[in-house]
Design a protein around this motif. Structure first.
Motif, mmCIF file in Angstrom:
data_model
loop_
_atom_site.group_PDB
_atom_site.id
_atom_site.type_symbol
_atom_site.label_atom_id
_atom_site.label_comp_id
_atom_site.label_asym_id
_atom_site.label_seq_id
_atom_site.Cartn_x
_atom_site.Cartn_y
_atom_site.Cartn_z
ATOM 1 N N LEU A 7 66.769 2.374 26.408
ATOM 2 C CA LEU A 7 66.103 1.185 25.879
ATOM 3 C C LEU A 7 66.711 -0.068 26.505
ATOM 4 C CD1 LEU A 7 64.011 -0.074 24.051
ATOM 5 C CD2 LEU A 7 65.587 0.173 22.140
ATOM 6 N N GLN A 8 68.017 -0.094 26.689
ATOM 7 C CA GLN A 8 68.671 -1.239 27.339
ATOM 8 C C GLN A 8 68.190 -1.395 28.777
ATOM 9 O OE1 GLN A 8 70.505 -3.754 26.316
ATOM 10 N NE2 GLN A 8 70.492 -3.042 24.215
ATOM 11 N N ALA A 9 68.035 -0.293 29.500
ATOM 12 C CA ALA A 9 67.572 -0.347 30.886
ATOM 13 C C ALA A 9 66.135 -0.857 30.963
ATOM 14 C CB ALA A 9 67.686 1.039 31.532
ATOM 15 N N VAL A 10 65.280 -0.378 30.074
ATOM 16 C CA VAL A 10 63.884 -0.829 30.049
ATOM 17 C C VAL A 10 63.834 -2.312 29.686
ATOM 18 C CG1 VAL A 10 61.663 -0.566 28.881
ATOM 19 C CG2 VAL A 10 62.937 1.465 29.585
ATOM 20 N N LYS A 11 64.662 -2.737 28.737
ATOM 21 C CA LYS A 11 64.727 -4.145 28.342
ATOM 22 C C LYS A 11 65.098 -5.014 29.546
ATOM 23 C CE LYS A 11 67.527 -7.281 25.630
ATOM 24 N NZ LYS A 11 68.635 -7.410 24.708
ATOM 25 N N HIS A 12 66.063 -4.576 30.332
ATOM 26 C CA HIS A 12 66.480 -5.338 31.513
ATOM 27 C C HIS A 12 65.338 -5.474 32.520
ATOM 28 C CE1 HIS A 12 68.888 -6.846 34.814
ATOM 29 N NE2 HIS A 12 68.398 -5.874 35.562
ATOM 30 N N ILE A 13 64.594 -4.409 32.727
ATOM 31 C CA ILE A 13 63.458 -4.454 33.664
ATOM 32 C C ILE A 13 62.402 -5.434 33.160
ATOM 33 C CG2 ILE A 13 61.554 -3.104 34.637
ATOM 34 C CD1 ILE A 13 63.600 -0.712 34.688
ATOM 35 N N MET A 14 62.126 -5.422 31.855
ATOM 36 C CA MET A 14 61.154 -6.369 31.301
ATOM 37 C C MET A 14 61.625 -7.804 31.505
ATOM 38 S SD MET A 14 58.440 -4.850 30.242
ATOM 39 C CE MET A 14 57.681 -6.164 29.306
ATOM 40 N N ALA A 15 62.918 -8.067 31.308
ATOM 41 C CA ALA A 15 63.457 -9.417 31.519
ATOM 42 C C ALA A 15 63.256 -9.839 32.970
ATOM 43 C CB ALA A 15 64.933 -9.454 31.139
ATOM 44 N N THR A 16 63.434 -8.912 33.897
ATOM 45 C CA THR A 16 63.228 -9.197 35.323
ATOM 46 C C THR A 16 61.771 -9.542 35.600
ATOM 47 O OG1 THR A 16 65.043 -7.703 35.886
ATOM 48 C CG2 THR A 16 63.495 -8.239 37.653
ATOM 49 N N LEU A 17 60.844 -8.816 34.973
ATOM 50 C CA LEU A 17 59.420 -9.094 35.158
ATOM 51 C C LEU A 17 59.044 -10.471 34.627
ATOM 52 C CD1 LEU A 17 57.970 -5.607 34.211
ATOM 53 C CD2 LEU A 17 57.886 -6.680 36.453
ATOM 54 N N PHE A 18 59.559 -10.823 33.450
ATOM 55 C CA PHE A 18 59.275 -12.151 32.904
ATOM 56 C C PHE A 18 59.856 -13.238 33.799
ATOM 57 C CE2 PHE A 18 58.698 -10.054 28.625
ATOM 58 C CZ PHE A 18 57.386 -10.439 28.456
ATOM 59 N N LEU A 39 51.190 -3.681 30.287
ATOM 60 C CA LEU A 39 52.637 -3.573 30.426
ATOM 61 C C LEU A 39 53.339 -4.050 29.153
ATOM 62 C CD1 LEU A 39 54.971 -2.854 32.296
ATOM 63 C CD2 LEU A 39 54.893 -5.201 33.145
ATOM 64 N N LEU A 40 52.909 -5.170 28.614
ATOM 65 C CA LEU A 40 53.490 -5.682 27.378
ATOM 66 C C LEU A 40 53.218 -4.717 26.223
ATOM 67 C CD1 LEU A 40 54.955 -7.990 25.888
ATOM 68 C CD2 LEU A 40 52.711 -9.024 25.522
ATOM 69 N N GLY A 41 52.003 -4.208 26.150
ATOM 70 C CA GLY A 41 51.656 -3.250 25.096
ATOM 71 C C GLY A 41 52.451 -1.963 25.196
ATOM 72 N N ASP A 42 52.614 -1.465 26.421
ATOM 73 C CA ASP A 42 53.401 -0.248 26.619
ATOM 74 C C ASP A 42 54.856 -0.473 26.220
ATOM 75 O OD1 ASP A 42 51.210 1.181 27.518
ATOM 76 O OD2 ASP A 42 51.744 1.003 29.642
ATOM 77 N N TYR A 43 55.395 -1.636 26.597
ATOM 78 C CA TYR A 43 56.781 -1.943 26.231
ATOM 79 C C TYR A 43 56.927 -2.020 24.707
ATOM 80 C CZ TYR A 43 61.308 -4.302 25.993
ATOM 81 O OH TYR A 43 62.614 -4.634 25.709
ATOM 82 N N GLY A 44 55.974 -2.676 24.046
ATOM 83 C CA GLY A 44 56.013 -2.765 22.586
ATOM 84 C C GLY A 44 55.987 -1.393 21.933
ATOM 85 N N ASN A 79 53.577 -8.812 20.982
ATOM 86 C CA ASN A 79 53.156 -10.193 21.181
ATOM 87 C C ASN A 79 54.240 -10.912 21.955
ATOM 88 O OD1 ASN A 79 53.292 -13.165 20.194
ATOM 89 N ND2 ASN A 79 51.207 -12.528 19.764
ATOM 90 N N HIS A 80 53.824 -11.720 22.915
ATOM 91 C CA HIS A 80 54.807 -12.515 23.653
ATOM 92 C C HIS A 80 54.647 -13.994 23.312
ATOM 93 C CE1 HIS A 80 57.438 -14.048 26.706
ATOM 94 N NE2 HIS A 80 56.449 -14.682 27.281
ATOM 95 N N ALA A 81 53.448 -14.525 23.440
ATOM 96 C CA ALA A 81 53.263 -15.958 23.231
ATOM 97 C C ALA A 81 51.993 -16.314 22.464
ATOM 98 C CB ALA A 81 53.245 -16.668 24.577
ATOM 99 N N VAL A 99 58.060 -9.978 21.774
ATOM 100 C CA VAL A 99 58.884 -9.719 22.949
ATOM 101 C C VAL A 99 59.237 -11.051 23.604
ATOM 102 C CG1 VAL A 99 58.976 -8.585 25.198
ATOM 103 C CG2 VAL A 99 57.782 -7.473 23.293
ATOM 104 N N GLU A 100 60.525 -11.275 23.797
ATOM 105 C CA GLU A 100 61.023 -12.503 24.412
ATOM 106 C C GLU A 100 61.081 -12.345 25.935
ATOM 107 O OE1 GLU A 100 61.347 -15.080 22.583
ATOM 108 O OE2 GLU A 100 61.382 -14.135 20.607
ATOM 109 N N THR A 101 61.275 -13.452 26.640
ATOM 110 C CA THR A 101 61.312 -13.400 28.106
ATOM 111 C C THR A 101 62.541 -12.674 28.644
ATOM 112 O OG1 THR A 101 62.318 -15.586 28.188
ATOM 113 C CG2 THR A 101 59.923 -15.475 28.445
ATOM 114 N N ASP A 102 63.563 -12.489 27.803
ATOM 115 C CA ASP A 102 64.732 -11.730 28.259
ATOM 116 C C ASP A 102 64.589 -10.243 27.941
ATOM 117 O OD1 ASP A 102 65.124 -11.662 25.513
ATOM 118 O OD2 ASP A 102 67.106 -12.586 25.566
ATOM 119 N N GLY A 103 63.398 -9.848 27.450
ATOM 120 C CA GLY A 103 63.147 -8.448 27.115
ATOM 121 C C GLY A 103 63.552 -8.096 25.701
ATOM 122 N N ASP A 104 64.286 -8.993 25.031
ATOM 123 C CA ASP A 104 64.677 -8.728 23.653
ATOM 124 C C ASP A 104 63.426 -8.763 22.778
ATOM 125 O OD1 ASP A 104 66.440 -8.064 21.683
ATOM 126 O OD2 ASP A 104 67.470 -9.991 21.621
#
Length: 144
Positions: A7-18, A39-44, A79-81, A99-104
């Motif tokens: 989950l931490q690794a996936v979170k980091h990748i999402m932060a990179t995408l944002f 992508l956002l839905g899959d991450y959620g 939801n992001h924004a 979901v925040e821009t840092d993936g959190d």
């Protein structure tokens, strides 16, 4: 809430995408560079299933994305924004994460699907129900 290494690794990748999305906005501001769609839905869904101990629904399940250990169906929204979320179908529970821009991420709402549907409006144009994030937060607070 403990978070596993995957989950931490996936979170980091999402932060990179944002971060890349923000760089695109700086380089070409005439374009919106908005939305990550599926992508956002899959991450959620991934975050929710991992963090809440849910089981991913079988492919083709109608109206829900996961099930609880006791068999309740759960529709998951990320939801992001946006100021509101849209949903279709029926489930026992609705789980909405921000979901925040840092993936959190954080929980906006986790509770009765029927209660949300009761306060949502139907959009015939989009063929789905819409509910404001503020209404979801109010419902969540009322549950506490």
């Amino acid at each position: 809430m403990a978070v596993g290494s995957d989950l931490q690794a996936v979170k980091h990748i999402m932060a990179t995408l944002f971060s890349a999305q923000n760089a695109l906005r700086s380089l070409a501001p005439e374009f919106r560079w908005a939305g990550l769609g599926n992508l956002l839905g899959d991450y959620g869904e991934y975050v929710a299933i991992e963090a809440y101990g849910l089981a991913k629904a079988p492919a083709g399940s109608d109206g829900f994305d996961a099930t609880t250990p006791d068999g309740q169906t759960v529709q998951i929204k990320a939801n992001h924004a946006a100021s509101q979320i849209g949903f279709r179908g029926e489930a026992d529970l609705l789980l909405v994460v921000k979901v925040e821009t840092d993936g959190d991420w954080s929980e906006i709402y986790y509770g009765s699907f029927a209660e949300v549907k009761a306060v949502a409006r139907y959009s015939g144009r989009d063929n789905k129900h819409m509910v404001a994030i503020t209404k979801l937060k109010a419902l969540q607070e009322a549950q506490c």
